[in-house]
Scaffold this motif. Structure first.
Motif, mmCIF file in Angstrom:
data_model
loop_
_atom_site.group_PDB
_atom_site.id
_atom_site.type_symbol
_atom_site.label_atom_id
_atom_site.label_comp_id
_atom_site.label_asym_id
_atom_site.label_seq_id
_atom_site.Cartn_x
_atom_site.Cartn_y
_atom_site.Cartn_z
ATOM 1 N N ALA A 108 70.401 -16.319 52.128
ATOM 2 C CA ALA A 108 71.929 -16.458 52.599
ATOM 3 C C ALA A 108 72.112 -17.663 52.291
ATOM 4 O O ALA A 108 73.396 -17.833 52.463
ATOM 5 N N ALA A 109 71.351 -18.548 52.620
ATOM 6 C CA ALA A 109 72.108 -20.157 52.569
ATOM 7 C C ALA A 109 72.428 -20.390 51.567
ATOM 8 O O ALA A 109 72.837 -21.535 50.687
ATOM 9 N N ASP A 110 71.851 -20.047 50.172
ATOM 10 C CA ASP A 110 72.048 -20.251 48.726
ATOM 11 C C ASP A 110 74.002 -19.570 48.600
ATOM 12 O O ASP A 110 74.751 -19.649 47.190
ATOM 13 N N ILE A 111 74.717 -18.387 49.657
ATOM 14 C CA ILE A 111 76.122 -18.327 49.543
ATOM 15 C C ILE A 111 77.005 -19.422 48.566
ATOM 16 O O ILE A 111 77.346 -18.877 47.766
ATOM 17 N N ASP A 112 77.143 -20.215 49.255
ATOM 18 C CA ASP A 112 77.560 -21.235 48.572
ATOM 19 C C ASP A 112 77.951 -21.536 46.788
ATOM 20 O O ASP A 112 78.716 -21.466 46.297
ATOM 21 N N ARG A 113 76.353 -21.733 46.622
ATOM 22 C CA ARG A 113 76.231 -22.166 45.273
ATOM 23 C C ARG A 113 76.784 -20.930 44.590
ATOM 24 O O ARG A 113 76.394 -21.180 43.407
ATOM 25 N N ALA A 114 75.659 -19.868 44.695
ATOM 26 C CA ALA A 114 76.373 -18.614 44.181
ATOM 27 C C ALA A 114 77.359 -18.713 43.869
ATOM 28 O O ALA A 114 77.640 -17.853 42.755
ATOM 29 N N ARG A 115 78.893 -18.385 45.420
ATOM 30 C CA ARG A 115 79.584 -17.760 44.626
ATOM 31 C C ARG A 115 80.869 -18.618 43.731
ATOM 32 O O ARG A 115 80.597 -18.824 42.574
ATOM 33 N N GLY A 116 79.815 -20.477 43.757
ATOM 34 C CA GLY A 116 80.702 -21.208 42.604
ATOM 35 C C GLY A 116 80.350 -20.621 40.774
ATOM 36 O O GLY A 116 81.243 -20.785 40.971
ATOM 37 N N GLU A 117 79.209 -20.301 41.304
ATOM 38 C CA GLU A 117 77.930 -20.345 39.685
ATOM 39 C C GLU A 117 78.860 -18.867 39.468
ATOM 40 O O GLU A 117 79.231 -19.060 38.983
ATOM 41 N N ILE A 118 79.338 -18.098 39.972
ATOM 42 C CA ILE A 118 79.955 -16.510 40.047
ATOM 43 C C ILE A 118 81.195 -16.779 39.655
ATOM 44 O O ILE A 118 81.983 -15.372 38.597
ATOM 45 N N GLU A 119 82.233 -17.853 40.554
ATOM 46 C CA GLU A 119 83.760 -17.390 40.127
ATOM 47 C C GLU A 119 83.583 -18.305 38.792
ATOM 48 O O GLU A 119 84.477 -17.972 37.842
ATOM 49 N N ASP A 120 83.376 -19.043 38.580
ATOM 50 C CA ASP A 120 83.292 -19.631 37.236
ATOM 51 C C ASP A 120 83.495 -18.552 36.223
ATOM 52 O O ASP A 120 83.479 -18.045 35.538
ATOM 53 N N LEU A 121 82.471 -17.575 36.131
ATOM 54 C CA LEU A 121 81.822 -16.449 35.395
ATOM 55 C C LEU A 121 83.313 -15.979 35.122
ATOM 56 O O LEU A 121 83.408 -14.805 34.531
ATOM 57 N N MET A 122 84.081 -15.958 36.485
ATOM 58 C CA MET A 122 84.877 -14.642 36.993
ATOM 59 C C MET A 122 86.138 -15.083 36.191
ATOM 60 O O MET A 122 87.174 -13.856 36.278
#
Lengths: 532, 325
Positions: A108-122
């Motif tokens: 769960a600690a990866d949440i902000d990093r994951a969000r950042g990566e995915i927002e780029d894709l979106m």
């Protein structure tokens, strides 16, 4: 009534003569006469039912575009999170059920990093939001495609398909094909004078998605049925007569796809003399092909087209020159077809033939000949009837009728409108409408004379009183014609075009034109009685 | 030169005298037509039913082997086809209505089409494919909806115009006459199970157009006479109007028939259904203008005041000044 200013006369004559002249190229081409090259020659387009040829309506499934988009997103997410800096983000429980992509973060600690990566894709290319992202329970990511995003994707896929089809149809070497998008997910392909519609269908119906994948082993029948095995994918053989077994298991990841091709051409295998397709990769594809064949020399590669294995040769030596060939049980034609499909690139979406109409060229030519003959006889009979009924006034009507028919043809040619078989019936009806206008006028003149009006007054009243009914009748038909053109399909449209154009020409020729002639005669002859 | 007069000058037929029986008969015919359409249905061609149609010529024989063709295709397992002469004796049209599950699957439908053509090409060396139509279930459904929509819209559109140009009673009368024509045409197609295709929709539209012409000519004359003979009882006035326009009606119908009959006799076979429908429609359309559109006006109470412009205040003042009031 008798006063026709010169400018008005000049204008009426000019419109009539120009309109009629515009029909000459069409008449020449319909009757197979020569038309001098130096002269302008807009001819009326003949519908496929008259010219012969093929009409094919292709349709894409929106759901397929949606599924592919979701798949691409899944792969994008996996790749992005794997490559994330400073270390990869681990996920699990990935699912694309229910039209949305969801997965669970391991940490769960990866949440902000994951969000950042995915927002780029979106981030889409346009201003619309293409995906919605939700994080549930702090750890589960849910990506939902938006309708607007899907609209964009469908649109892009259809535009791509249109280009690919354009290239493929061009390769057939037919003259003047029409390729148009119709609605959101359809493409119409019309090829006049096509002899072999099957070739066209075969060419258009195939997606031509080419893949090279490393073979693990032969697949069992159940595996082929299921379509996947852990870590791999199962593909059936396209041609089970030639290849033993039902299919192969290939590695899911890796492999090369057809987008790296720069060329494809039908040739013959130098050893077996069988038709094959020689393909050339671009530098990137060539490099990957070399790496793959070097690493796995002696292994079997599956050449997969549209989800079916065409052949699975053993790579005996590394292929370093970026060229290869695809063999399979081809005929010269089918190898050539595949080559064209590969050259034009894969369709971004599968297209299915939902409507097909073909008319043999002989039949089309016969139809025109018979239709024109019948129309000619009909027009002639109408003329005779008009003249024996209305005498001099009948002659004016019939001359107007001829000009009407020619103007109608000429204007259709200039508008680039298409004449179809039902359009010929529309012609007949237009002739009827034109004659009706004159019948109304002439009957009215008869009536006015019967009531004892003088010649001039009778003619004047005849035109005036009849015009009201003529305009009302034509406007109502115009309304109907426009609605039909807007909402009708196929033959209805072809009919509506003739109807609408015909309304204008028939009113023009039947009312002002004959009126000018009648006025001219009255002024010159000053008759004391009318034979009508 | 003595000119031809189709209708004698002093014709005075009492059309409206028979308006009740004729109207009842027409209503019965309309009801019967719809009953037929509901129960017996229309014989939809591939445009509307989906499936495939193959047109072919047998080049080496004078007569096409119709019954053999039927059993050949039956053998393929898609049900029994409709095999008909189409044009010359050696030309046929073969219609195969694919089972729903085949029709819904685009690839299966394509395969079925190919199978039929290949079967016949293999068996008959002189089989020449003149054309084929292959319409999927989805597209044919859309064609049906489109056709109904276009028809209804066209009818309402013209009724609206008549209402604006004349009076509401005329709009209703005109619409009813069109409804009558469309109903009877559909009934006829259902009764004789003639093939119903997109072309026939074009024909129905032509009928609507023609019938409308007729109705408007009669209406225009009624409007005129209403202004002219303000005291005349309406049925008498309608009779007068119909009689006055009768010469035109007969002449126009005749010229159209004269133009259509060569198309029926010598025109291409593919146009036969369309022209036949229009030809029939000319009679139906003429009848409805006289016996449906006109009597309805009596019952809906059109009066001679309908077309008298209302006096404006200015008019009245002017009259006062002249001492007329």
């Amino acid at each position: 009534m008798l006063e026709f200013p010169t400018w008005k006369k000049v204008m009426l004559w000019a419109v009539a003569i120009m309109g009629a002249l515009a029909a000459l190229p069409s008449i020449a081409s319909l009757t197979n006469n020569d038309w001098p090259d130096q002269l302008p020659d807009p001819t009326v387009n003949l519908g496929l039912d008259l010219a012969g040829g093929s009409h094919i309506l292709l349709e894409a499934e929106r759901s397929q575009v949606a599924a592919k988009r979701l798949e691409d997103m899944e792969e994008g997410v996996r790749n992005a999170l794997r490559r994330a800096e400073p270390q990869r983000i681990r996920i699990g429980d990935v699912s694309t059920d229910g039209g949305e992509l969801s997965f669970l973060l391991d940490d769960a600690a990866d949440i902000d990093r994951a969000r950042g990566e995915i927002e780029d894709l979106m981030a889409g290319t346009g201003p619309v939001r293409e995906w919605d992202l939700q994080v549930v329970d702090g750890q589960r990511f849910v990506l939902t495609p938006t309708e607007a995003g899907l609209d964009n994707a469908v649109d892009a896929a259809m535009e791509g398909a249109l280009r690919t089809i354009g290239i493929r149809v061009d390769e057939l070497g037919t003259r003047e094909p029409t390729i148009l998008r119709q609605g959101d997910t359809r493409i119409v392909v019309q090829v006049p004078g096509l002899q072999d519609p099957d070739a066209l269908k075969a060419l258009l119906g195939k997606t031509a998605k080419l893949e090279f994948k490393l073979v693990e082993r032969d697949a069992s029948a159940e595996e082929v049925q299921r379509g996947f095995v852990p870590g791999g994918e199962v593909y059936p053989y396209a041609d089970t007569d030639t290849y033993q077994g039902t299919g192969v298991v290939v590695q899911r990841l890796g492999g090369i796809d057809g987008e790296t091709l720069t060329g494809a051409i039908q040739t013959f295998d130098s050893q077996t003399n069988e038709p094959v397709v020689s393909i050339t990769f671009n530098p990137e594809g060539g490099t990957r092909f070399r790496t793959m064949t070097t690493k796995y020399t002696g292994r079997q590669f599956a050449i997969i087209l549209d989800g079916e294995v065409i052949s699975a040769p053993v790579m005996r030596e590394p292929i370093v020159n970026g060229q290869s060939q695809i063999s399979g049980s081809f005929t010269t034609e089918s190898a050539n077809e595949l080559a064209i499909q590969l050259r034009s690139g894969a369709l971004p979406v599968d297209l299915a033939v939902v409507e097909e109409r073909t008319v043999g060229p002989d039949l089309g030519a016969d139809s025109i000949k018979q239709g024109l003959l019948a129309m000619g006889i009909g027009t002639l009979l109408v003329m005779v009837l008009m003249i024996v009924t209305y005498g001099r006034f009948g002659i004016y009507s019939t001359v107007a009728l001829v000009i009407n028919v020619m103007m109608l043809l000429g204007i259709m040619a200039m508008l680039g409108a298409t004449l179809t078989l039902p359009g010929i019936a529309g012609f007949v009806l237009t002739i009827g409408a034109a004659v009706d206008a004159n019948v109304l006028i002439n009957e009215r003149i008869r009536e006015e004379r019967k009531r004892g009006r003088r010649v001039m007054a009778a003619v004047e009243n005849g035109y005036k009183e009849a015009s009201r009914a003529i305009y009302d009748a034509n406007i109502t038909n115009f309304i109907a014609g426009v609605l039909l053109f807007q909402f009708g399909s196929g033959p209805i449209k072809g009919f509506a075009v003739v109807l609408v154009v015909g309304l204008f020409t028939s009113v023009f020729t039947a009312v002002p034109l004959t009126r000018m002639w009648v006025a001219g005669w009255l002024r010159k002859a000053r008759p004391s009685d009318l034979n009508i | 030169m003595k000119l031809l007069k189709l209708v004698p000058d002093d014709t005075n037929i009492k059309f409206l005298k028979w308006r009740v029986p004729f109207f009842v008969v027409s209503l019965l015919l309309i009801a019967a037509s719809w009953a037929l359409v509901m129960t017996k249905g229309l014989n939809y061609g591939v445009d509307f039913a989906g499936g495939l149609e193959v047109r072919a010529t047998f080049t080496e024989r004078s007569e096409a082997p119709v019954s053999e063709l039927r059993s050949d295709i039956e053998g393929l397992g898609y049900g029994s086809p409709v095999v008909q002469r189409f044009g010359e004796d050696n030309q046929v049209s073969i219609r195969v209505r694919l089972p729903d599950e085949v029709s819904a699957d685009n690839e299966a439908a394509q395969a079925a089409a190919n199978a039929v053509v290949q079967e016949l090409q293999g068996k008959y060396p002189d089989f020449r494919l003149d054309g084929n139509d292959n319409v999927s279930g989805k597209v044919s459904g859309e064609f049906r909806e489109d056709a109904v929509f276009a028809l209804v819209l066209a009818m309402l559109g013209v009724a609206l115009y008549i209402w604006i140009r004349f009076e509401w009673q005329f709009g209703v009368g005109g619409l009813f006459a069109l409804f009558h024509d469309v109903s009877l045409t559909l009934g006829m197609f259902s009764l004789f199970q003639l093939e119903f295709s997109l072309q026939i929709i074009a024909a129905i539209l032509a009928i609507i157009g023609y019938s409308l012409n007729d109705t408007i000519v009669v209406y225009d004359r009624i409007r005129e006479n209403l202004k002219k003979y303000r005291k005349m009882p309406l049925p008498e006035l309608l009779d007068l109007s119909v009689n006055e326009t009768l010469a035109r009606t007969v002449m126009t119908s005749l010229t159209l028939l004269v133009a259509l009959i060569p198309l029926l006799l010598f025109g291409p076979a593919s146009l036969f259904g369309l022209t036949a429908a229009i030809t029939l429609g000319i009679f139906v359309g003429t009848y409805s203008s006289i016996y449906m559109a006109a009597p309805l006006l009596v019952w809906m109470g059109v009066t001679s005041n309908s077309f008298i412009p209302e006096e404006t205040v200015a008019d009245r003042q002017e009259k006062k000044l002249r001492g007329e009031v």
